[in-house]
Design an enzyme around this catalytic site. Structure first.
Site, PDB file in Angstrom:
ATOM      1  N   HIS A  72      46.102  39.748  51.252  1.00  0.00           N
ATOM      2  CA  HIS A  72      47.207  39.263  49.844  1.00  0.00           C
ATOM      3  C   HIS A  72      47.664  40.881  49.138  1.00  0.00           C
ATOM      4  O   HIS A  72      46.513  40.911  48.818  1.00  0.00           O
ATOM      5  CB  HIS A  72      46.584  37.727  49.314  1.00  0.00           C
ATOM      6  CG  HIS A  72      45.608  38.177  49.272  1.00  0.00           C
ATOM      7  ND1 HIS A  72      44.766  38.533  47.767  1.00  0.00           N
ATOM      8  CD2 HIS A  72      44.201  37.753  49.599  1.00  0.00           C
ATOM      9  CE1 HIS A  72      43.423  37.811  47.553  1.00  0.00           C
ATOM     10  NE2 HIS A  72      43.016  38.002  48.544  1.00  0.00           N
TER      11      HIS A  72
ATOM     12  N   ASP B  15      48.355  39.593  45.562  1.00  0.00           N
ATOM     13  CA  ASP B  15      47.948  39.168  44.485  1.00  0.00           C
ATOM     14  C   ASP B  15      47.049  38.767  43.862  1.00  0.00           C
ATOM     15  O   ASP B  15      45.774  39.177  45.010  1.00  0.00           O
ATOM     16  CB  ASP B  15      48.970  37.455  44.198  1.00  0.00           C
ATOM     17  CG  ASP B  15      48.100  36.217  45.358  1.00  0.00           C
ATOM     18  OD1 ASP B  15      47.873  36.566  46.597  1.00  0.00           O
ATOM     19  OD2 ASP B  15      47.689  35.387  45.523  1.00  0.00           O
TER      20      ASP B  15
ATOM     21  N   ASP C 272      39.130  42.266  45.819  1.00  0.00           N
ATOM     22  CA  ASP C 272      39.321  41.128  46.657  1.00  0.00           C
ATOM     23  C   ASP C 272      41.668  41.148  46.525  1.00  0.00           C
ATOM     24  O   ASP C 272      41.037  40.957  45.580  1.00  0.00           O
ATOM     25  CB  ASP C 272      39.026  39.592  46.192  1.00  0.00           C
ATOM     26  CG  ASP C 272      39.358  38.447  46.548  1.00  0.00           C
ATOM     27  OD1 ASP C 272      40.279  38.475  47.662  1.00  0.00           O
ATOM     28  OD2 ASP C 272      39.258  37.500  45.910  1.00  0.00           O
TER      29      ASP C 272
ATOM     30  N   GLU D 174      48.333  33.761  47.739  1.00  0.00           N
ATOM     31  CA  GLU D 174      46.709  33.092  48.521  1.00  0.00           C
ATOM     32  C   GLU D 174      45.677  32.699  46.943  1.00  0.00           C
ATOM     33  O   GLU D 174      45.281  31.650  47.592  1.00  0.00           O
ATOM     34  CB  GLU D 174      46.090  34.910  48.971  1.00  0.00           C
ATOM     35  CG  GLU D 174      44.659  34.185  49.841  1.00  0.00           C
ATOM     36  CD  GLU D 174      43.634  33.350  48.997  1.00  0.00           C
ATOM     37  OE1 GLU D 174      42.561  32.973  50.554  1.00  0.00           O
ATOM     38  OE2 GLU D 174      43.648  34.114  48.235  1.00  0.00           O
ATOM     39  N   GLU D 175      46.033  33.074  45.889  1.00  0.00           N
ATOM     40  CA  GLU D 175      45.063  33.049  45.481  1.00  0.00           C
ATOM     41  C   GLU D 175      45.351  31.834  44.567  1.00  0.00           C
ATOM     42  O   GLU D 175      45.068  31.113  43.822  1.00  0.00           O
ATOM     43  CB  GLU D 175      44.082  34.305  43.928  1.00  0.00           C
ATOM     44  CG  GLU D 175      44.226  35.706  44.933  1.00  0.00           C
ATOM     45  CD  GLU D 175      42.250  35.486  45.410  1.00  0.00           C
ATOM     46  OE1 GLU D 175      41.557  34.153  45.010  1.00  0.00           O
ATOM     47  OE2 GLU D 175      42.031  36.102  45.282  1.00  0.00           O
TER      48      GLU D 175
ATOM     49  N   GLU E 195      39.289  39.298  53.698  1.00  0.00           N
ATOM     50  CA  GLU E 195      39.085  38.970  52.938  1.00  0.00           C
ATOM     51  C   GLU E 195      38.168  39.665  52.777  1.00  0.00           C
ATOM     52  O   GLU E 195      36.992  40.397  53.817  1.00  0.00           O
ATOM     53  CB  GLU E 195      38.860  37.506  53.103  1.00  0.00           C
ATOM     54  CG  GLU E 195      40.349  36.887  53.147  1.00  0.00           C
ATOM     55  CD  GLU E 195      40.503  36.443  51.210  1.00  0.00           C
ATOM     56  OE1 GLU E 195      39.709  37.706  50.468  1.00  0.00           O
ATOM     57  OE2 GLU E 195      41.581  36.108  50.720  1.00  0.00           O
TER      58      GLU E 195
ATOM     59  N   HIS F  37      36.807  37.892  41.316  1.00  0.00           N
ATOM     60  CA  HIS F  37      36.947  37.000  40.459  1.00  0.00           C
ATOM     61  C   HIS F  37      36.540  37.491  39.145  1.00  0.00           C
ATOM     62  O   HIS F  37      36.994  36.634  38.645  1.00  0.00           O
ATOM     63  CB  HIS F  37      36.960  35.552  41.031  1.00  0.00           C
ATOM     64  CG  HIS F  37      38.016  35.397  41.850  1.00  0.00           C
ATOM     65  ND1 HIS F  37      38.449  34.082  42.359  1.00  0.00           N
ATOM     66  CD2 HIS F  37      38.686  36.232  43.175  1.00  0.00           C
ATOM     67  CE1 HIS F  37      38.748  34.194  43.166  1.00  0.00           C
ATOM     68  NE2 HIS F  37      39.155  35.889  44.078  1.00  0.00           N
TER      69      HIS F  37
HETATM   70 ZN   LIG Z   1      41.432  37.174  48.394  1.00  0.00          ZN
END
Ligand SMILES: [Zn+2]
Length: 390
Positions: free
Chosen positions: A78, A80, A111, A145-146, A174, A359
């Site tokens: 992903h 995003d 990520d 995805e997020e 991931e 994150h």
């Molecule tokens: Zn991810």
């Protein structure tokens, strides 16, 4: 040394270059920020054709290159990222992709923009080799995805099902690794069921309980019954099924009022030894629906499990060849987009960078990891032998 100088240095590895380019395209979910266009600009000279499967405000792309050998190997990821949080607290601006020392800073460094960058660099390496015989290669990239994950990878899988292009195996990029790249891969994830309880009693004076129906008492009893369900024996290698009540609300704001309404919410992470129907059945027999207790049970994410076999062996062998590490075949963590591929019958293994700052404010990755992951990915692509090996 200013970051710019380092990033344009002639010897900068390809993976780092791609990671910097992707991080500098801000793409807080469901934005893509031009990342998928950048990926196309790198892959199209290598013979990849891009198909867009955009859905609503979500960007989805399938990049395909027909190969010389049997089989289709997919890489899913992903573009995003999650929001930055307070930018002033970052050691470097989150979308500047600053390299300081041997560390790359930026939202998406772990990520998972740098992971995608490693796969891109691996493809460049594989395709630069003369006489390379490769399978069909697909990249399945989404910008959802997020976020809600309702218009992303699932739409790509639907598209491939409709067009008869499902891959034989998929690597999900991931960040799976704990301390060193390749020390952990994920070969499955638990599923998610949400339970909403709404209790309808009768409000009254707490000194006259005979004239009321206490919603809190019913909510507590119902929660207690659900909490103590025996979920049976878990599938080996997976954490057991867990049921956690994360919300319970009631009360009229007065000490002498029995509330007539209450609501509670439980988050169930289920082991693949169970399925959604079995979970519903057990909840309803532990806590029967009535005029007072209303249950709304929703299947949020399916569990998946890739059994031991050639795909896991291929990935773990590649990791061992490059790093010498014996990989842990793990099933921890929350959900991932791997579930959408697995539910279409595709064997899935998640392998990516370390995940200790995902994150977080100041997300970062050691640049050496990019080199290592690129070499592992290159080895996987080189040794993939198509559906016969799966
Ligand atoms: Zn991810």
């Amino acid at each position: 040394m200013p970051a710019q100088t380092q990033q344009t240095a002639p010897k900068q590895p390809r993976a780092l270059k791609h990671a910097v380019e992707l991080i500098r395209r801000p793409s807080v979910t469901p934005e893509d920020g031009g990342c998928q266009d950048y990926i196309e600009s790198v892959l199209s000279p290598l013979g990849f054709k891009r198909t867009r499967v955009d859905c609503g405000e979500v960007y989805n792309s399938i990049y395909t290159r027909l190969g010389e050998e049997n089989g289709i190997l997919a890489y899913a990821g992903h573009t995003d990222v999650v929001p930055t949080g307070p930018e002033a607290q970052w050691p470097h601006p989150p979308f500047a992709a600053t390299v300081e020392g041997n560390v790359l800073y930026g939202r998406g460094a772990q990520d998972m923009k740098a992971g995608i960058a490693c796969w891109m660099a691996a493809l460049e390496t594989c395709l630069a080799k003369a006489n390379s015989h490769l399978p069909d290669l697909q990249l399945l990239i989404t910008s959802d995805e997020e976020g809600a994950s309702v218009d992303g990878t699932i739409r790509l899988v639907e598209y491939m099902q409709e067009h008869g292009k499902l891959p034989d195996a998929a690597i999900v990029g991931e960040p799976s690794s704990a301390e060193h790249v390749g020390d952990t891969v994920r070969r499955g994830r638990r599923g998610v069921v949400h339970v909403y309880l709404n209790i309808h009693g009768k409000q009254g004076h707490s000194a006259y309980p005979q004239d009321a129906e206490n919603a809190i008492h019913h909510a507590v009893e119902a929660a207690h019954a659900i909490m103590h369900i025996d979920w049976g024996m878990p599938t080996p290698g997976f954490p057991p099924t867990s049921c956690q009540f994360t919300q319970m609300n009631s009360g009229e704001g007065a000490s002498n009022v029995i509330p007539g309404q209450a609501a509670a919410f439980a988050d169930i992470r289920y082991n693949p030894a169970l399925n959604f129907e079995q979970i519903c059945q057990r909840i309803k027999s532990a806590c029967p629906m009535s005029d007072i207790v209303n249950l709304d049970i929703r299947h949020e994410a399916a569990a998946f499990h890739t059994p031991d076999g050639p795909l896991l062996d291929l990935v773990c062998d590649s990791i061992r060849r490059i790093t010498g590490i014996e990989t842990r075949r793990d099933t921890g963590g929350g959900t991932s987009d791997g579930r959408f591929l697995a539910s279409a019958g595709i064997p899935v293994v998640e392998l990516g960078l370390t995940n200790d700052t995902i994150h977080q404010i100041g997300e970062r990755v050691a640049t050496a990891e990019l080199d290592e992951l690129t070499r592992i990915y290159t080895d996987i692509i080189t040794h993939f032998e198509g559906p016969t090996c799966l």
